[in-house]
Scaffold this motif. Structure first.
Motif, PDB file in Angstrom:
ATOM      1  N   TRP A   1     -51.277 -34.176  17.993  1.00 26.22           N
ATOM      2  CA  TRP A   1     -52.595 -33.566  17.793  1.00 26.22           C
ATOM      3  C   TRP A   1     -53.647 -34.651  17.791  1.00 26.22           C
ATOM      4  O   TRP A   1     -53.437 -35.743  17.212  1.00 26.22           O
ATOM      5  N   ASP A   2     -54.811 -34.369  18.415  1.00 23.67           N
ATOM      6  CA  ASP A   2     -55.889 -35.337  18.564  1.00 23.67           C
ATOM      7  C   ASP A   2     -56.801 -35.257  17.338  1.00 23.67           C
ATOM      8  O   ASP A   2     -57.555 -34.298  17.180  1.00 23.67           O
ATOM      9  N   GLN A   3     -56.753 -36.266  16.498  1.00 23.26           N
ATOM     10  CA  GLN A   3     -57.555 -36.284  15.277  1.00 23.26           C
ATOM     11  C   GLN A   3     -59.032 -36.552  15.572  1.00 23.26           C
ATOM     12  O   GLN A   3     -59.912 -36.154  14.802  1.00 23.26           O
ATOM     13  N   SER A   4     -59.319 -37.175  16.691  1.00 22.62           N
ATOM     14  CA  SER A   4     -60.718 -37.534  16.992  1.00 22.62           C
ATOM     15  C   SER A   4     -61.607 -36.313  17.220  1.00 22.62           C
ATOM     16  O   SER A   4     -62.832 -36.408  17.151  1.00 22.62           O
ATOM     17  N   SER A   5     -61.016 -35.165  17.490  1.00 23.51           N
ATOM     18  CA  SER A   5     -61.829 -33.971  17.752  1.00 23.51           C
ATOM     19  C   SER A   5     -62.508 -33.440  16.500  1.00 23.51           C
ATOM     20  O   SER A   5     -63.509 -32.734  16.591  1.00 23.51           O
ATOM     21  N   VAL A   6     -62.025 -33.774  15.323  1.00 16.45           N
ATOM     22  CA  VAL A   6     -62.623 -33.288  14.071  1.00 16.45           C
ATOM     23  C   VAL A   6     -63.097 -34.434  13.187  1.00 16.45           C
ATOM     24  O   VAL A   6     -63.559 -34.186  12.056  1.00 16.45           O
ATOM     25  N   GLY A   7     -62.949 -35.649  13.631  1.00 12.72           N
ATOM     26  CA  GLY A   7     -63.402 -36.769  12.837  1.00 12.72           C
ATOM     27  C   GLY A   7     -62.465 -37.040  11.677  1.00 12.72           C
ATOM     28  O   GLY A   7     -61.229 -37.061  11.830  1.00 12.72           O
ATOM     29  N   SER A   8     -63.086 -37.207  10.503  1.00 13.91           N
ATOM     30  CA  SER A   8     -62.290 -37.542   9.324  1.00 13.91           C
ATOM     31  C   SER A   8     -61.912 -36.329   8.486  1.00 13.91           C
ATOM     32  O   SER A   8     -61.401 -36.471   7.367  1.00 13.91           O
ATOM     33  N   ASP A   9     -62.162 -35.152   8.987  1.00 11.35           N
ATOM     34  CA  ASP A   9     -61.822 -33.947   8.224  1.00 11.35           C
ATOM     35  C   ASP A   9     -60.301 -33.792   8.142  1.00 11.35           C
ATOM     36  O   ASP A   9     -59.579 -34.069   9.115  1.00 11.35           O
TER      37      ASP A   9
ATOM     38  N   ASN B   1     -55.125 -26.206  11.360  1.00  8.23           N
ATOM     39  CA  ASN B   1     -56.103 -25.646  10.424  1.00  8.23           C
ATOM     40  C   ASN B   1     -57.032 -26.759   9.959  1.00  8.23           C
ATOM     41  O   ASN B   1     -56.567 -27.761   9.398  1.00  8.23           O
ATOM     42  N   VAL B   2     -58.353 -26.574  10.198  1.00 14.39           N
ATOM     43  CA  VAL B   2     -59.340 -27.576   9.804  1.00 14.39           C
ATOM     44  C   VAL B   2     -60.475 -26.857   9.070  1.00 14.39           C
ATOM     45  O   VAL B   2     -61.191 -26.041   9.697  1.00 14.39           O
ATOM     46  N   ASN B   3     -60.675 -27.148   7.815  1.00 18.86           N
ATOM     47  CA  ASN B   3     -61.779 -26.596   7.019  1.00 18.86           C
ATOM     48  C   ASN B   3     -61.859 -25.066   7.144  1.00 18.86           C
ATOM     49  O   ASN B   3     -62.946 -24.489   7.344  1.00 18.86           O
ATOM     50  N   GLY B   4     -60.714 -24.416   7.069  1.00 22.70           N
ATOM     51  CA  GLY B   4     -60.680 -22.956   7.152  1.00 22.70           C
ATOM     52  C   GLY B   4     -60.680 -22.399   8.553  1.00 22.70           C
ATOM     53  O   GLY B   4     -60.557 -21.182   8.732  1.00 22.70           O
ATOM     54  N   SER B   5     -60.844 -23.245   9.552  1.00 19.19           N
ATOM     55  CA  SER B   5     -60.796 -22.795  10.946  1.00 19.19           C
ATOM     56  C   SER B   5     -59.406 -23.000  11.499  1.00 19.19           C
ATOM     57  O   SER B   5     -58.723 -23.987  11.146  1.00 19.19           O
ATOM     58  N   HIS B   6     -58.968 -22.113  12.362  1.00 19.62           N
ATOM     59  CA  HIS B   6     -57.618 -22.152  12.908  1.00 19.62           C
ATOM     60  C   HIS B   6     -57.669 -22.286  14.422  1.00 19.62           C
ATOM     61  O   HIS B   6     -58.505 -21.674  15.077  1.00 19.62           O
TER      62      HIS B   6
END
Length: 403
Positions: free
Chosen positions: A44-52, A105-110
């Motif tokens: 999974w690419d972490q750069s798409s959401v930054g540090s979240d 799942n990032v900050n409630g978004s799926h």
């Protein structure tokens, strides 16, 4: 119209913002398997959401559930932060066909689900034999193979038709491989025959599943020397060596026991009983007691009281006149009687009171005493006046003679 345009633009901007808020889906899904141990991994690419922070959810179901309008999905990992999920504990059937899916799942978004199909019988790797044992005989080599084990410590033969591919070769002293051979067997026990005696052979084994042509890695090579007929001189040498070793062990035990006995004897029963300052005075002390061994050297001596002496009817005048003609003191130590009044305390009379003569009479009377007692003991016997030492003779009566 003026009012509609801003509402349209506002609605479009909301849709564009929602699309930007949806995280990327996981990718590169892969299964890491060994026998019945399964684990799903992904990237999974972490750069798409930054540090979240991001979490993942993994679910699985059987392929037959996909034919239904609402398939039943089983959650294997919920809100995990890692990039893998272990499916071993869910007891997936080895001959079954499953569908797996992963969601981010990032900050409630799926994100959308990413799917992967998995068939253990076709895709799961098989492991090498769990154990290989070798035992050498005269010109033969016995091999015992233990089946690969499942996650529940059962044999993999319960799930597939398992066979083994065996490689064996003769290895020289410098490490070179000679006479390399291979064969496949389904048996767990086999014997390699017609091997060269007193030679090192090495063996390695791998598992093989012929239906899907799956093979495992090889076990580490195991080497062993074959045996042969032992020559007689070697047997005799072994016997002598063991006999010598036993003799040395017994000798050491005997020597140690003797030294311990001597030490205990010297400690508990010392030979020198007098203190060292009194050793040079030991010769000055008389020996008052004799040991039992010295007493056994002497014959028994009986001391008895003097028997009563009968008076002889002798004329005093004849006594005073001296002995008759022809009678006098002879060389045997006999003495003439004196007056009974001159010596009334004993029955043995002496003409001159000479102790040497008395000693001579005692020695002639008791020859055994003369033989066993020294001169000092004879002197002590001659000085004794109250009792007379006499031999035990049978009672023949008392004869009264007149001279």
């Amino acid at each position: 119209m003026f009012t509609v345009v801003p509402l349209f633009l506002l609605f479009g901007s909301l849709q564009f913002g929602a699309a930007e808020a949806e995280p990327n889906a996981p990718h590169n899904l892969d299964m890491i398997t060994l026998n019945t141990n399964y684990a799903l991994t992904w990237d999974w690419d972490q750069s798409s959401v930054g540090s979240d922070p991001v979490t993942f959810t993994v679910q699985y179901t059987g392929n037959h559930q996909l034919k239904k309008k609402t398939p039943r999905w089983n959650t294997a990992c919920r809100e995990t932060t890692g990039r893998s999920c272990d499916l071993t504990g869910f007891n997936l059937h080895y001959l079954g066909l499953y569908m797996l899916r992963v969601q981010a799942n990032v900050n409630g978004s799926h994100s959308v689900w990413e799917y992967k199909q998995f068939c253990p019988d076709k895709e799961a790797a098989i492991g090498p034999p769990s154990k290989v044992q070798l035992s050498a005989a005269v010109g033969d080599l016995d091999i015992v193979i233990t089946d690969p084990q499942t996650s529940s410590n059962s044999s993999m033969r319960d799930h597939l038709n398992l066979s083994f591919q065996i490689h064996y070769w003769e290895q020289s002293e410098d490490g070179k491989v000679l006479d390399f051979k291979t064969f496949i067997t389904e048996s767990n026990m086999l014997t390699l025959s017609n091997l060269t005696p007193w030679t090192q052979y090495c063996v390695r084994v791998q598992s093989h599943y012929e239906y899907y042509n799956k093979t495992s890695s090889f076990t580490p090579p195991q080497c062993i020397h074959t045996e042969g007929v032992v020559p007689w001189w070697q047997i005799f040498l072994y016997f002598l060596s063991s006999l010598l070793l036993c003799f040395l062990v017994v000798l050491v035990f005997l020597y140690g026991g003797h030294q311990c006995f001597q030490f205990c004897k010297a400690t508990l029963f010392p030979g020198e009983k007098l203190p060292s300052p009194l050793k040079h005075h030991e010769i000055d002390y008389p020996c008052l007691l004799v040991s039992d061994s010295e007493l056994d050297l002497c014959d028994p001596v009986i001391i008895c009281a003097e028997p009563a002496i009968l008076e002889n009817n002798v004329d005093p005048a004849a006594d005073s006149a001296g002995p008759p003609v022809g009678l006098g003191q002879d060389s045997s130590g006999r003495h003439s009687r004196q007056n009974s009044s001159s010596s009334g305390d004993s029955g043995v009379y002496s003409s001159g009171g000479n102790s040497g003569a008395l000693q001579h009479n005692i020695a002639s009377t008791f020859p055994d005493v003369k033989r066993h007692f020294d001169s000092e003991q004879l002197k002590m016997l001659s000085m004794k006046s109250d009792f007379k030492v006499c031999p035990v003779i049978p009672d023949e009566g008392v004869v009264d003679m007149e001279v």
